[in-house]
Design a protein around this motif. Structure first.
Motif, PDB file in Angstrom:
ATOM      1  N   LYS A   1      -4.118   9.510   2.494  1.00 30.38           N
ATOM      2  CA  LYS A   1      -3.190   9.188   1.406  1.00 30.38           C
ATOM      3  C   LYS A   1      -3.736   9.828   0.103  1.00 30.38           C
ATOM      4  O   LYS A   1      -4.994   9.952  -0.173  1.00 30.38           O
TER       5      LYS A   1
ATOM      6  N   VAL B   1      12.703   2.432   3.157  1.00 28.80           N
ATOM      7  CA  VAL B   1      12.496   1.084   2.241  1.00 28.80           C
ATOM      8  C   VAL B   1      11.362   0.509   2.911  1.00 28.80           C
ATOM      9  O   VAL B   1      11.435   0.293   4.130  1.00 28.80           O
ATOM     10  N   GLY B   2      10.245   0.231   2.203  1.00 32.66           N
ATOM     11  CA  GLY B   2       9.272  -0.606   3.081  1.00 32.66           C
ATOM     12  C   GLY B   2       9.187  -2.195   2.371  1.00 32.66           C
ATOM     13  O   GLY B   2       9.391  -2.224   1.228  1.00 32.66           O
TER      14      GLY B   2
ATOM     15  N   ARG C   1      13.993  -6.882   1.958  1.00 27.64           N
ATOM     16  CA  ARG C   1      13.690  -7.246   0.598  1.00 27.64           C
ATOM     17  C   ARG C   1      14.684  -8.126  -0.128  1.00 27.64           C
ATOM     18  O   ARG C   1      15.680  -7.936   0.125  1.00 27.64           O
TER      19      ARG C   1
ATOM     20  N   THR D   1       1.501   7.783  -7.405  1.00 24.52           N
ATOM     21  CA  THR D   1       0.945   6.728  -7.379  1.00 24.52           C
ATOM     22  C   THR D   1       2.104   5.481  -7.517  1.00 24.52           C
ATOM     23  O   THR D   1       2.915   5.663  -8.406  1.00 24.52           O
ATOM     24  N   GLY D   2       1.924   4.649  -6.664  1.00 25.76           N
ATOM     25  CA  GLY D   2       2.668   3.448  -6.760  1.00 25.76           C
ATOM     26  C   GLY D   2       4.221   3.948  -6.061  1.00 25.76           C
ATOM     27  O   GLY D   2       4.939   2.995  -6.287  1.00 25.76           O
ATOM     28  N   ILE D   3       4.478   4.730  -5.375  1.00 25.69           N
ATOM     29  CA  ILE D   3       5.637   5.169  -4.748  1.00 25.69           C
ATOM     30  C   ILE D   3       5.959   4.428  -3.633  1.00 25.69           C
ATOM     31  O   ILE D   3       7.335   4.491  -3.171  1.00 25.69           O
ATOM     32  N   GLY D   4       5.107   3.783  -3.029  1.00 24.85           N
ATOM     33  CA  GLY D   4       5.221   2.822  -1.756  1.00 24.85           C
ATOM     34  C   GLY D   4       4.614   3.336  -0.560  1.00 24.85           C
ATOM     35  O   GLY D   4       5.175   3.181   0.557  1.00 24.85           O
ATOM     36  N   LYS D   5       3.580   4.213  -0.623  1.00 27.96           N
ATOM     37  CA  LYS D   5       3.037   4.847   0.674  1.00 27.96           C
ATOM     38  C   LYS D   5       2.352   3.846   1.516  1.00 27.96           C
ATOM     39  O   LYS D   5       2.396   3.786   2.683  1.00 27.96           O
ATOM     40  N   SER D   6       1.487   2.825   0.942  1.00 29.06           N
ATOM     41  CA  SER D   6       0.778   1.981   1.666  1.00 29.06           C
ATOM     42  C   SER D   6       1.935   1.133   2.276  1.00 29.06           C
ATOM     43  O   SER D   6       1.566   0.507   3.356  1.00 29.06           O
ATOM     44  N   THR D   7       2.630   0.463   1.385  1.00 35.44           N
ATOM     45  CA  THR D   7       3.736  -0.456   2.035  1.00 35.44           C
ATOM     46  C   THR D   7       4.617   0.385   3.136  1.00 35.44           C
ATOM     47  O   THR D   7       4.707  -0.544   4.219  1.00 35.44           O
TER      48      THR D   7
ATOM     49  N   LYS E   1      11.402   4.231  -1.706  1.00 37.30           N
ATOM     50  CA  LYS E   1      12.333   3.243  -2.409  1.00 37.30           C
ATOM     51  C   LYS E   1      13.801   3.361  -2.728  1.00 37.30           C
ATOM     52  O   LYS E   1      14.300   3.349  -3.735  1.00 37.30           O
TER      53      LYS E   1
ATOM     54  N   ASP F   1      16.073   1.917  -1.938  1.00 33.97           N
ATOM     55  CA  ASP F   1      16.741   0.763  -2.396  1.00 33.97           C
ATOM     56  C   ASP F   1      17.470   0.812  -3.778  1.00 33.97           C
ATOM     57  O   ASP F   1      18.265   0.154  -4.188  1.00 33.97           O
TER      58      ASP F   1
ATOM     59  N   ALA G   1      -3.933   1.800  -6.473  1.00 31.69           N
ATOM     60  CA  ALA G   1      -4.521   2.923  -7.241  1.00 31.69           C
ATOM     61  C   ALA G   1      -4.313   3.120  -8.753  1.00 31.69           C
ATOM     62  O   ALA G   1      -3.448   2.701  -9.310  1.00 31.69           O
TER      63      ALA G   1
HETATM   64  P1  GTP Z   1      -1.024   3.505  -4.580  1.00 29.54           P
HETATM   65  O1  GTP Z   1      -1.896   3.602  -3.354  1.00 29.54           O
HETATM   66  O2  GTP Z   1      -1.645   2.513  -5.592  1.00 29.54           O
HETATM   67  O3  GTP Z   1      -0.850   4.813  -5.093  1.00 29.54           O
HETATM   68  O4  GTP Z   1       0.423   3.012  -4.426  1.00 29.54           O
HETATM   69  P2  GTP Z   1       1.440   3.112  -2.851  1.00 29.54           P
HETATM   70  O5  GTP Z   1       2.110   4.474  -3.208  1.00 29.54           O
HETATM   71  O6  GTP Z   1       0.541   2.920  -1.660  1.00 29.54           O
HETATM   72  O7  GTP Z   1       2.268   2.037  -3.255  1.00 29.54           O
HETATM   73  P3  GTP Z   1       2.502   0.656  -2.716  1.00 29.54           P
HETATM   74  O8  GTP Z   1       2.736   0.443  -1.156  1.00 29.54           O
HETATM   75  O9  GTP Z   1       1.229   0.036  -3.104  1.00 29.54           O
HETATM   76  O10 GTP Z   1       3.604   0.111  -3.538  1.00 29.54           O
HETATM   77  C1  GTP Z   1       3.661  -0.120  -5.012  1.00 29.54           C
HETATM   78  C2  GTP Z   1       4.785  -1.038  -5.350  1.00 29.54           C
HETATM   79  O11 GTP Z   1       6.090  -0.719  -4.971  1.00 29.54           O
HETATM   80  C3  GTP Z   1       4.652  -2.478  -4.746  1.00 29.54           C
HETATM   81  O12 GTP Z   1       4.986  -3.360  -5.757  1.00 29.54           O
HETATM   82  C4  GTP Z   1       5.494  -2.551  -3.824  1.00 29.54           C
HETATM   83  O13 GTP Z   1       6.009  -3.866  -3.534  1.00 29.54           O
HETATM   84  C5  GTP Z   1       6.810  -1.643  -4.271  1.00 29.54           C
HETATM   85  N1  GTP Z   1       7.437  -1.267  -3.138  1.00 29.54           N
HETATM   86  C6  GTP Z   1       7.104  -0.350  -1.936  1.00 29.54           C
HETATM   87  N2  GTP Z   1       7.911   0.145  -1.413  1.00 29.54           N
HETATM   88  C7  GTP Z   1       9.214  -0.586  -1.790  1.00 29.54           C
HETATM   89  C8  GTP Z   1      10.604   0.020  -1.429  1.00 29.54           C
HETATM   90  O14 GTP Z   1      10.838   0.517  -0.628  1.00 29.54           O
HETATM   91  N3  GTP Z   1      11.234  -0.490  -2.569  1.00 29.54           N
HETATM   92  C9  GTP Z   1      10.924  -1.065  -3.596  1.00 29.54           C
HETATM   93  N4  GTP Z   1      12.134  -1.521  -4.239  1.00 29.54           N
HETATM   94  N5  GTP Z   1       9.694  -1.382  -3.922  1.00 29.54           N
HETATM   95  C10 GTP Z   1       8.809  -0.694  -3.193  1.00 29.54           C
END
Ligand code: GTP
Length: 379
Positions: free
Chosen positions: A100, A237-238, A253, A50-56, A184, A186, A71
């Motif tokens: 996802k 990196v997204g 970024r 969760t929050g690892i950056g999948k959607s981005t 991520k 970066d 999530a």
């Molecule tokens: P869930 O769907 O909630 O599980 O999250 P997710 O895995 O889709 O992650 P999401 O894309 O929502 O990104 C979560 C946070 O990480 C956001 O604040 C993004 O801005 C940040 N983020 C996404 N990609 C990167 C990256 O490549 N580097 C960094 N530093 N932060 C990132």
């Protein structure tokens, strides 16, 4: 008239070179036209915490901005969120399905984390198999939901893979093409990243986990593919943010010390990943899904259902023979069941007869008693 020049190739096949325009040079065009009419479809599975950056990353890959609620970390089990998008690139339609994980890595029980992913992959294969086995099948307009690629998001710890990563990949590597990504990226320095990459690769090898290999035997692309295989796992990196670099606006970024450009190959492997997924290897991934992973599922399912290609004497079994054998087996079983049913029925009838007889006796006695009653006491 067309002229053929014949070259003896080997004993059975003659290799001919056309001297004039013949026409089948247009065959590729036919394929292109038909594909454009039909459109393309591509199914991606994103597995990661969760929050690892999948959607981005998906948004950055396809340049779409789909607002999604974050999530929660408190789901009691892992779920999968399926979304389908209709995209267009210069009039070429692409139906993109993104699956996802939700709540992945938040459970203590690791098995509970990867099982839903395994079940999902199998369920899509099963649906396709059921369609194939139908008499009236419509595979041409079948909505194929089999997953073509799994992007596995590894946390940028700089250390090693987690046991959950290994367990999940081990359980899905025979079912789907895995492309491992360091999410991520970066967060890691250049030297840390190199070390982390080689640690991950050696861990994958020592655990016998198969990831998607870009074909190195392909004459045209051998060199490129070898260098691409050397980059795995891709450091990505997204970002959907537009940042100003010089006079240009780029996706990146912004940090207090500078700008990371997502599409700059010196900064991360994002462009490599996008090119491979969308420009160069989409067909490869789809092809592997069908010829390798689905084939594997299909053959084990058909064996479960009692089909064999060869008999005990390693002779091929004809479909007709197999069908006859199955039919006879089924017939014998029906007869056995019918016989058993008959036996039970007879037994029941006998029991009932006895109780009827008893009842009849009793009825007669009651009747006699009432007659005697009338005779003696006059009603
Ligand atoms: P869930 O769907 O909630 O599980 O999250 P997710 O895995 O889709 O992650 P999401 O894309 O929502 O990104 C979560 C946070 O990480 C956001 O604040 C993004 O801005 C940040 N983020 C996404 N990609 C990167 C990256 O490549 N580097 C960094 N530093 N932060 C990132």
């Amino acid at each position: 008239a067309h002229h053929w020049s014949a070259v003896e190739h080997n004993e059975n096949i003659r290799c001919l070179t056309t001297l004039g325009h013949f026409g089948f040079e247009c065959l590729p065009t036919q394929l292109v036209n038909r594909s454009i009419q039909k459109g393309f479809s591509f199914n991606i599975l994103c597995v990661g915490e969760t929050g690892i950056g999948k959607s981005t990353l998906i948004n950055t890959l396809f340049n779409i901005n789909l607002k999604e609620s974050k999530a929660s970390h408190f789901y009691s089990k892992v779920g999968l969120k399926v979304k389908t998008y209709e995209l267009q690139d210069r009039n070429i339609p692409l139906k993109l399905t993104v699956v996802k994980t939700v709540g992945y890595g938040d459970q203590i029980n690791k098995e509970a984390s990867y099982q839903p992913v395994v079940d999902y992959l199998d369920a899509q294969f099963e649906a396709y198999l059921q369609e194939e086995l139908k008499i009236k099948r419509s595979l041409v307009d079948y909505n194929d939901s089999r997953i073509h690629v799994c992007l596995y998001f590894i946390a940028p710890t700089g250390h090693s893979l987690k046991s959950l990563d290994l367990m999940t990949m081990k359980n899905i590597d025979r079912r789907v093409n895995i492309i491992p990504l360091i999410a991520k990226a970066d967060a890691l320095s250049k030297s840390d990243l190199q070390r982390f990459k080689s640690n991950i690769m050696s861990e994958l090898v020592s655990n016998g986990i198969r990831i998607f290999q870009f074909p190195e035997d392909d004459e045209d692309a051998a060199q490129v593919n070898t260098s691409v295989n050397g980059l795995l796992p891709f450091a990505v990196v997204g970002s959907m943010e537009e940042v100003k670099v010089g006079k240009r606006m780029v996706r990146g970024r912004h940090y207090p010390w500078g700008v990371l450009q997502v599409e700059n190959e010196n900064h991360c492997d994002f462009v490599k990943l996008r090119d491979l997924l969308l420009c160069t290897h989409m067909e490869d991934l789809k092809d592997q899904t069908h010829t390798q992973h689905y084939e594997c599922y299909r053959s084990s399912r058909l064996q479960q259902l009692g089909f064999h290609d060869t008999g005990p004497d390693s002779q091929p079994v004809s479909f007709q023979e197999m069908y006859e054998a199955k039919r006879q087996e089924f017939h014998a079983q029906c007869q056995r069941e019918e016989e058993e049913l008959k036996q039970t029925f007879m037994q029941r009838v006998k029991e009932k007869e006895l109780t009827f007889k008893d009842a009849e006796k009793e009825a007669r006695i009651t009747h006699l008693t009432s007659i005697l009653w009338v005779l003696f006491f006059g009603g």
